[in-house]
Structures are given as structure tokens and as C-alpha cells.
Motif scaffolding. Structure first.
Motif, PDB file in Angstrom:
ATOM      1  N   LYS A 127       0.822  -1.222   0.000  1.00  0.00           N
ATOM      2  CA  LYS A 127       0.000   0.000   0.000  1.00  0.00           C
ATOM      3  C   LYS A 127       0.852   1.266   0.000  1.00  0.00           C
ATOM      4  N   ALA A 128       2.158   1.116  -0.215  1.00  0.00           N
ATOM      5  CA  ALA A 128       3.073   2.253  -0.096  1.00  0.00           C
ATOM      6  C   ALA A 128       2.710   3.393  -1.045  1.00  0.00           C
ATOM      7  N   ILE A 129       2.194   3.047  -2.215  1.00  0.00           N
ATOM      8  CA  ILE A 129       1.880   4.066  -3.217  1.00  0.00           C
ATOM      9  C   ILE A 129       0.785   5.014  -2.739  1.00  0.00           C
ATOM     10  N   HIS A 130       0.009   4.612  -1.730  1.00  0.00           N
ATOM     11  CA  HIS A 130      -1.087   5.440  -1.242  1.00  0.00           C
ATOM     12  C   HIS A 130      -0.648   6.500  -0.229  1.00  0.00           C
ATOM     13  N   PHE A 131       0.612   6.436   0.215  1.00  0.00           N
ATOM     14  CA  PHE A 131       1.110   7.413   1.182  1.00  0.00           C
ATOM     15  C   PHE A 131       1.652   8.643   0.452  1.00  0.00           C
ATOM     16  N   ASN A 132       1.548   9.802   1.109  1.00  0.00           N
ATOM     17  CA  ASN A 132       1.830  11.078   0.452  1.00  0.00           C
ATOM     18  C   ASN A 132       3.244  11.210  -0.102  1.00  0.00           C
ATOM     19  N   TRP A 133       4.233  10.691   0.633  1.00  0.00           N
ATOM     20  CA  TRP A 133       5.629  10.960   0.265  1.00  0.00           C
ATOM     21  C   TRP A 133       6.381   9.684  -0.107  1.00  0.00           C
ATOM     22  N   SER A 134       5.650   8.610  -0.294  1.00  0.00           N
ATOM     23  CA  SER A 134       6.250   7.330  -0.657  1.00  0.00           C
ATOM     24  C   SER A 134       6.054   7.057  -2.145  1.00  0.00           C
ATOM     25  N   ARG A 135       7.134   6.667  -2.806  1.00  0.00           N
ATOM     26  CA  ARG A 135       7.105   6.349  -4.242  1.00  0.00           C
ATOM     27  C   ARG A 135       6.533   7.506  -5.061  1.00  0.00           C
ATOM     28  N   LYS A 136       6.977   8.691  -4.736  1.00  0.00           N
ATOM     29  CA  LYS A 136       6.549   9.916  -5.426  1.00  0.00           C
ATOM     30  C   LYS A 136       7.780  10.750  -5.772  1.00  0.00           C
ATOM     31  N   SER A 137       7.609  11.617  -6.745  1.00  0.00           N
ATOM     32  CA  SER A 137       8.593  12.660  -7.023  1.00  0.00           C
ATOM     33  C   SER A 137       8.291  13.834  -6.096  1.00  0.00           C
ATOM     34  N   ILE A 138       9.298  14.304  -5.374  1.00  0.00           N
ATOM     35  CA  ILE A 138       9.060  15.331  -4.348  1.00  0.00           C
ATOM     36  C   ILE A 138       9.826  16.608  -4.691  1.00  0.00           C
ATOM     37  N   LYS A 139       9.108  17.721  -4.639  1.00  0.00           N
ATOM     38  CA  LYS A 139       9.696  19.044  -4.874  1.00  0.00           C
ATOM     39  C   LYS A 139       9.523  19.888  -3.602  1.00  0.00           C
ATOM     40  N   ALA A 140      10.601  20.509  -3.155  1.00  0.00           N
ATOM     41  CA  ALA A 140      10.550  21.364  -1.961  1.00  0.00           C
ATOM     42  C   ALA A 140      10.993  22.773  -2.332  1.00  0.00           C
ATOM     43  N   TYR A 141      10.316  23.765  -1.756  1.00  0.00           N
ATOM     44  CA  TYR A 141      10.606  25.174  -2.045  1.00  0.00           C
ATOM     45  C   TYR A 141      10.639  25.974  -0.750  1.00  0.00           C
ATOM     46  N   LEU A 142      11.611  26.849  -0.618  1.00  0.00           N
ATOM     47  CA  LEU A 142      11.654  27.776   0.510  1.00  0.00           C
ATOM     48  C   LEU A 142      11.003  29.076   0.066  1.00  0.00           C
ATOM     49  N   CYS A 143       9.990  29.514   0.823  1.00  0.00           N
ATOM     50  CA  CYS A 143       9.200  30.684   0.428  1.00  0.00           C
ATOM     51  C   CYS A 143       8.981  31.593   1.638  1.00  0.00           C
ATOM     52  N   ASP A 144       8.604  32.804   1.334  1.00  0.00           N
ATOM     53  CA  ASP A 144       8.065  33.697   2.360  1.00  0.00           C
ATOM     54  C   ASP A 144       9.014  33.860   3.543  1.00  0.00           C
ATOM     55  N   GLU A 145      10.202  34.386   3.262  1.00  0.00           N
ATOM     56  CA  GLU A 145      11.180  34.613   4.323  1.00  0.00           C
ATOM     57  C   GLU A 145      10.678  35.703   5.268  1.00  0.00           C
ATOM     58  N   ARG A 146      10.752  35.434   6.560  1.00  0.00           N
ATOM     59  CA  ARG A 146      10.356  36.418   7.576  1.00  0.00           C
ATOM     60  C   ARG A 146      11.545  36.670   8.496  1.00  0.00           C
ATOM     61  N   GLU A 147      11.304  37.352   9.610  1.00  0.00           N
ATOM     62  CA  GLU A 147      12.415  37.706  10.489  1.00  0.00           C
ATOM     63  C   GLU A 147      13.087  36.482  11.092  1.00  0.00           C
ATOM     64  N   GLU A 148      12.291  35.476  11.457  1.00  0.00           N
ATOM     65  CA  GLU A 148      12.854  34.345  12.180  1.00  0.00           C
ATOM     66  C   GLU A 148      12.754  33.015  11.438  1.00  0.00           C
ATOM     67  N   ILE A 149      11.829  32.899  10.499  1.00  0.00           N
ATOM     68  CA  ILE A 149      11.635  31.610   9.830  1.00  0.00           C
ATOM     69  C   ILE A 149      11.517  31.760   8.315  1.00  0.00           C
ATOM     70  N   VAL A 150      11.739  30.644   7.649  1.00  0.00           N
ATOM     71  CA  VAL A 150      11.434  30.507   6.221  1.00  0.00           C
ATOM     72  C   VAL A 150      10.434  29.370   6.110  1.00  0.00           C
ATOM     73  N   VAL A 151       9.397  29.565   5.309  1.00  0.00           N
ATOM     74  CA  VAL A 151       8.398  28.517   5.118  1.00  0.00           C
ATOM     75  C   VAL A 151       8.856  27.586   3.999  1.00  0.00           C
ATOM     76  N   CYS A 152       8.857  26.297   4.289  1.00  0.00           N
ATOM     77  CA  CYS A 152       9.189  25.300   3.268  1.00  0.00           C
ATOM     78  C   CYS A 152       7.905  24.657   2.790  1.00  0.00           C
ATOM     79  N   ARG A 153       7.649  24.724   1.479  1.00  0.00           N
ATOM     80  CA  ARG A 153       6.480  24.080   0.888  1.00  0.00           C
ATOM     81  C   ARG A 153       6.924  22.814   0.190  1.00  0.00           C
ATOM     82  N   LEU A 154       6.175  21.746   0.421  1.00  0.00           N
ATOM     83  CA  LEU A 154       6.524  20.430  -0.061  1.00  0.00           C
ATOM     84  C   LEU A 154       5.412  19.911  -0.964  1.00  0.00           C
ATOM     85  N   TYR A 155       5.761  19.451  -2.166  1.00  0.00           N
ATOM     86  CA  TYR A 155       4.795  18.904  -3.111  1.00  0.00           C
ATOM     87  C   TYR A 155       5.242  17.489  -3.500  1.00  0.00           C
TER      88      TYR A 155
END
Length: 604
Positions: free
Chosen positions: A198-226
Motif C-alpha cells: 500500500k506504499a503508493i497510497h502514502f503522500n511521500w512514498s514512491r513519489k517525485s518530491i519538490k521542496a521550495y523555501l518561500c516567504d522569508e520572515r524575520e525568524e523563519i522561512v516557510v518550506c512548501r513540499l509537493y
């Protein structure tokens, strides 16, 4: 500069040019509206921006003719202004540019006739609890040096679009990527150990994954994961820039033609650049597992789940003999009769039969219903008026996650997951999505680019596993750019006994040519014959044509004549494609249809 900003700027420029069109500039206007249609098509194909133009606008934008210039101009600019404002206020993730862009639109709109300006000014924003979500153009000052100065000052404040696209230090980027890969590797190993089938049914298993750092603020950067559906690519990529001006999920940050499966986000402290472990933790996996279980389990199975966790509260539970979704629950101070529901939509018969079943309980028992997800308010009101207590499944599960005891949920589901029929695996979902897209694609010029995209996806879905490696190119042309093919596929067939092997042997087709004809009617001989110009000794003598309604009955005679010349042209219509997709998701090989079509042409 992000893809989002590039396309947004192109739309702004197109809006400005459309606003400035004069009475005699019909040719220029047709060029601009066709340019708008191409932009909207590409944005939609890659899901880069959430834009929903009215169908009439798309018809106007795709037409190479012009009836009433000012009427068409009004329709296009009013709709485009509406969508651009919506993007700016509610659909994009950026900082410090709202007034700048809104005033650019305002300045452009002053070139329009007064009545068109008024129509734009009357646009209303979506209402949410009495608050307007969109700031409209009419809330700003009239055209003057004030607006021009405001735009100039704001442009200086944001400095440039390039300043919003800051490169991450290589050392930090390398460290973050390694952290991400390590955590996802542990996550995938756990799933492969416990749920390999059932691994294919999980969000991050057997998938192509793209990560982006967005929206830099004073203390953190938001990482968006697709994560994207891709059987051949399970790699993990981290963009090497901190991005600003990007769409809100689930829209893409890059030009990606894969199917988005899931997305998430988390914050990273700039002080230490450590990726939190919560998103790939065992608890997160168990939450995903529970969601997968609830998506695929039937009501009877869910009743077993409820029974197990009620027993963990030291309560006795028995199923009703005739309907196991009715449960009798007893404890020292507890007497309850519970009906388990696992659906969102209810008929009047469902409600009446449930109430009738609950009324059959023994005296002194409290009547209850338990939902796996919240139903319509009318359903809730029906039970409340009938003095039936409403409960939800998460009452049984939330404390296990809250107290880090989700292992029990994992163990229960693992012991029973083999009993569940997963009737919506990814291939079924993808196939049904393609059928829906094909059926919804308009015939004729308005739907032409989208039909080509859908057609290429259908060919890949049906036949990609027939090749050792699927290598294809859309809108391919020869070196002189005199011949353009909609889709060419490298014929590296996987089996010497396959249809593609025979095509290579009989027609010297090392390259497969696929043409898409999005006509409103059946194609005729001239249309089919014109495609034969692609056939030559280099690419081979085979073409597959996808046409909405296929070809006229008389075409088969011409196909047979071409076959005598050593050229094979096969036609497939929508109905056949849909049947082939359905066969594919049911486990049959759709190549046999091409074999039959070839055989029918060989017969005398």
C-alpha cells in the motif's frame, strides 16, 4: 524570477495592451486576445495560477475573427481585471506589492471607455463573514501624478523582482537537502517495512518530491513540499532560491505536467536551519494511515474499528445480529445504542431506517450516531430533533495522537488492511481523471491546446509500459521547421512480440508519430491524407491519429490504399479512447485494439 511572477507580469502587460486598443486596430486586437488565450491555456495546463475566466471570454480570446471590437474588449478586460484582483488579494503569496500592482491596473483602465471603467469599478468582491476579500480598483485615487508617483515609490521599495528571488547559500542548501532526504528515507523505510503493498497510497512514498523555501520572515522561512505521481522518478529536489510571489497550494510553482498528489508546509528557523521532524514522524505516518483506511474501508469494517477502540475504554460492545453497524455498548454507568455511519450523503430512507433501528434498542439505552466525517447540517438537525446524540470518530482517535500512542491505531489497521479492497489505486484515479478531462474538453479551436495535452497524457497512460523507457516530445519539428508533429515517441519497444515491434519491422518506425485533431466533426480524407506528409524513410511510415469523432466511414478505403503504398494510418476516437482507458485500469492491455485495427486494414 518565479514562473508565477513571469506569467502574472505577462497577464498585466496583456491587460494594459487590451485597454489601449483603438478603433482601427482590429488586427492588433485579434493578436492580443489570441495571446491571452495562449497564456491562459499554458497557465491552466501547468496549474500555475488559479484563474477562472468565463467561457464566453475564452471563446472570444480563441477566435481569429472580431465582431464588435469594443464589446469584445469590454468583456475581456472586465473579466481579466476581476481575476487579476482576485489573484492579488487572495490567491498569491507575496509581500509589499499590493498597492503597486492594483494601481498599475488602475492606470491601464483609464484608457478604456467610461462605461467599461464603470463596469470594472462595480465589480464586487467575494463576501466572507461580512468582510470583502478583494480590494477593488475603484477604491483608489483618480489617474494623476499621485498614482504614477505611488507606483514609482513602491517599485523602489520592492527594488526589483530579482530581489524577491534570493539564492540560498550553497552550504545551507546542501545541509537542508540532506536533512530532507534523511527524514524522507526513514519515513519510506517504515512504510515499506509495514505496508509495502500500500506504499503508493502514502503522500511521500514512491513519489517525485519538490521542496521550495518561500516567504522569508524575520525568524523563519516557510518550506512548501509537493509530491507528484511518477512511477519512474522518486527523487527529492530542493529549489536553491528563497521564493516570493508564488501561488497558494495546490497550484504549482514550476512548470510541472505531473499529477499533484499531496502538499504540505513547515517552518524552518533561520537561526539553526533545522527541519522539524514532525511531518515525517511515526505519528504523522499513522495519521496518514488512518486517512487511507477511512478512505477505503466500508461501513462494516469501520464498525469493527469503532468496536476495538470502544473496548479499549473498558466497555463491552456487541454488534446487532442483522446489521453489524448498530452497536450495543455497556459499562458501569454506560448504556448506549450506536449506529456507525461512513458516508457524507444521505437519503431520506437512510435517516428513517436509522431512526427505526435505534428505536428498537432496549429501554434505558441512549440513542447515538457516529460519523467518520461531518455530514450536512440537515442530517445533524434531523437526529438532534429526534433526541439522538451525534458523535464523531475522531473522539476515539485524537487522544492516541495527542498522547503519542498512535502505535495502537497502526497495529489495528495493519492487522486488517488485507481485508480492505482498495478500489481507488492511483492508476484508477489517473484513468478516471483523464476520462473526465477528455469529456470536458471543448471541441474546436477553443479546446485545441488542451486536447493536445490530454491526448499526450492518454497515450502515455495507455502505452508507456510498452517501452523500455518512455521518451517523447510534444510539438516536435524538423530542422527546417517545415513539419510540426503534435507528439513523437521513441519506439524502444519492450517486447519483440509487441505491436510496436511489428510496426517497427513492417513500417521502419523507429519514431512513432501521434497527431491530435480536435475537430467538431468527423475528419475527412483531405485531413487524413495531409498527415501522410510526415511519413518518410527517416521516421517511418506509421501515424496514429486521435480525433474526437473519428473519421468518416469512407476513410477506410483510403487507409487501405495507403497501406498498399506501405503507409499505415490508424484512427482512434473519444469513445474508443475512453474504453481503452477503462480496460487499462481493469488490468487489460489496450494494445490489442491497435492490432485489430491493423488486421482489419490488412483484410481484403
Amino acid at each position: 524570477m518565479t514562473e508565477t511572477r513571469k506569467y502574472f507580469e505577462k497577464l498585466i502587460a496583456n491587460f494594459d495592451s487590451l485597454c489601449k486598443i483603438q478603433k482601427r486596430e482590429i488586427v492588433k486586437f485579434v493578436h492580443l486576445k489570441n495571446e491571452l488565450f495562449s497564456l491562459l491555456t499554458e497557465i491552466n495546463n501547468y496549474k500555475l495560477l488559479e484563474i477562472k475566466m468565463a467561457e464566453r471570454c475564452l471563446d472570444i480570446a480563441s477566435s481569429e475573427d472580431c465582431g464588435d471590437l469594443f464589446e469584445e474588449q469590454k468583456i475581456l478586460v472586465v473579466n481579466l481585471a476581476d481575476q487579476l484582483c482576485t489573484l492579488l488579494v487572495d490567491k498569491l503569496w507575496y509581500s509589499g506589492e499590493l498597492l503597486y500592482h492594483l494601481n498599475r491596473l488602475k492606470l491601464s483602465s483609464y484608457h478604456l471607455p467610461i462605461h467599461t471603467q464603470e463596469e470594472i469599478n462595480q465589480l464586487e468582491g467575494e463576501d466572507n463573514g461580512g468582510l470583502k476579500l478583494r480590494i477593488r480598483l475603484h477604491s483608489f485615487e483618480d489617474v494623476s501624478e499621485v498614482i504614477v508617483r505611488l507606483i514609482k515609490n513602491n517599485k523602489e521599495l520592492i527594488k526589483s523582482t530579482q530581489s524577491k528571488y534570493k539564492k540560498i547559500e550553497p552550504k545551507i542548501h546542501s545541509n537542508l537537502l540532506e536533512q530532507l532526504k534523511t527524514q524522507i528515507s526513514i519515513y519510506r523505510s517504515y512504510i515499506n517495512e509495514h505496508y509495502p503493498l500500500k506504499a503508493i497510497h502514502f503522500n511521500w512514498s514512491r513519489k517525485s518530491i519538490k521542496a521550495y523555501l518561500c516567504d522569508e520572515r524575520e525568524e523563519i522561512v516557510v518550506c512548501r513540499l509537493y509530491s507528484y505521481e511518477d512511477k519512474t522518478d522518486v527523487t527529492i529536489h530542493l529549489n536553491d532560491h528563497i521564493l516570493d510571489f508564488v501561488p497558494r497550494p495546490p497550484y504549482n510553482i514550476e512548470k510541472i505536467d505531473k499529477q499533484l498528489y499531496s502538499w504540505s508546509w513547515f517552518g524552518i528557523k533561520i537561526s539553526d536551519w533545522k527541519i522539524p521532524q514532525t511531518i515525517f514522524s511515526k505519528s504523522s505516518i499513522h495519521q496518514e494511515l488512518l486517512n487511507i483506511y477511512l478512505t477505503n474501508a466500508e461501513e462494516k469494517e469501520l464498525a469493527e474499528f469503532v468496536k476495538f477502540f470502544i473496548r479499549n475504554q473498558d466497555l463491552a460492545v456487541e454488534s446487532n445480529f442483522t446489521d453489524c453497524t448498530f452497536l450495543k455498548i455497556e459499562g458501569i454507568s454506560t448504556k448506549e445504542y450506536l449506529k456507525v455511519f461512513h458516508k457524507k450523503e444521505f437519503s431520506e430512507g437512510d435517516l428513517e431506517s436509522t431512526l427505526e433501528g435505534l428505536d428498537n434498542c432496549l429501554p434505558g439505552y441512549n440513542k447515538q450516531v457516529m460519523f467518520s466525517s461531518k455530514p450536512d447540517n440537515l442530517v445533524l438537525e434531523y437526529f438532534e430533533k429526534s433526541q439522538v446524540k451525534v458523535r464523531y470518530l475522531n473522539e476515539l482517535t485524537y487522544k492516541y495522537f495527542e498522547n503519542n500512542h498512535s502505535e495502537l491505531i497502526h497495529l489495528f489497521i495493519k492487522s486488517r488492511i488485507h481485508l480492505i479492497e482498495f478500489n481507488q489505486p492511483n492508476e484508477i484515479h489517473e484513468g478516471k481523471l483523464l476520462i473526465e478531462e477528455l469529456r470536458n474538453c471543448p471541441r474546436g479551436k477553443a479546446g485545441w491546446p488542451n486536447y493536445e495535452k490530454i491526448g499526450a497524457e492518454i497515450f502515455k497512460f495507455l502505452f508507456a509500459d510498452s517501452f523500455t523507457q518512455y521518451i517523447a516530445e510534444t510539438q516536435a519539428s524538423n530542422s527546417a521547421d517545415t513539419l510540426r508533429r503534435d507528439l513523437v515517441v521513441y519506439n524502444n519497444y519492450i517486447s519483440n512480440s509487441s505491436f510496436w515491434s511489428r510496426i517497427n519491422m513492417d513500417f521502419n518506425s523507429k519514431i512513432l508519430i501521434v497527431e491530435f485533431k480536435n475537430y467538431k466533426n468527423e475528419i475527412d480524407f483531405d485531413t487524413m491524407y495531409s498527415t501522410s506528409k510526415y511519413l518518410n524513410g527517416t521516421t517511418g511510415n506509421f501515424i496514429l491519429i486521435l480525433s474526437r469523432l473519428g473519421g468518416k466511414h469512407s476513410l477506410q478505403d483510403q487507409q487501405k490504399d495507403l497501406l498498399k503504398e506501405g503507409k499505415l494510418i490508424i484512427l482512434l476516437e473519444d469513445k474508443e479512447l475512453i474504453e481503452m482507458i477503462e480496460e487499462k485500469i481493469s488490468g487489460r492491455n489496450p494494445l490489442y485494439r491497435l492490432e485489430l485495427k491493423y488486421f482489419s486494414l490488412l483484410k481484403k
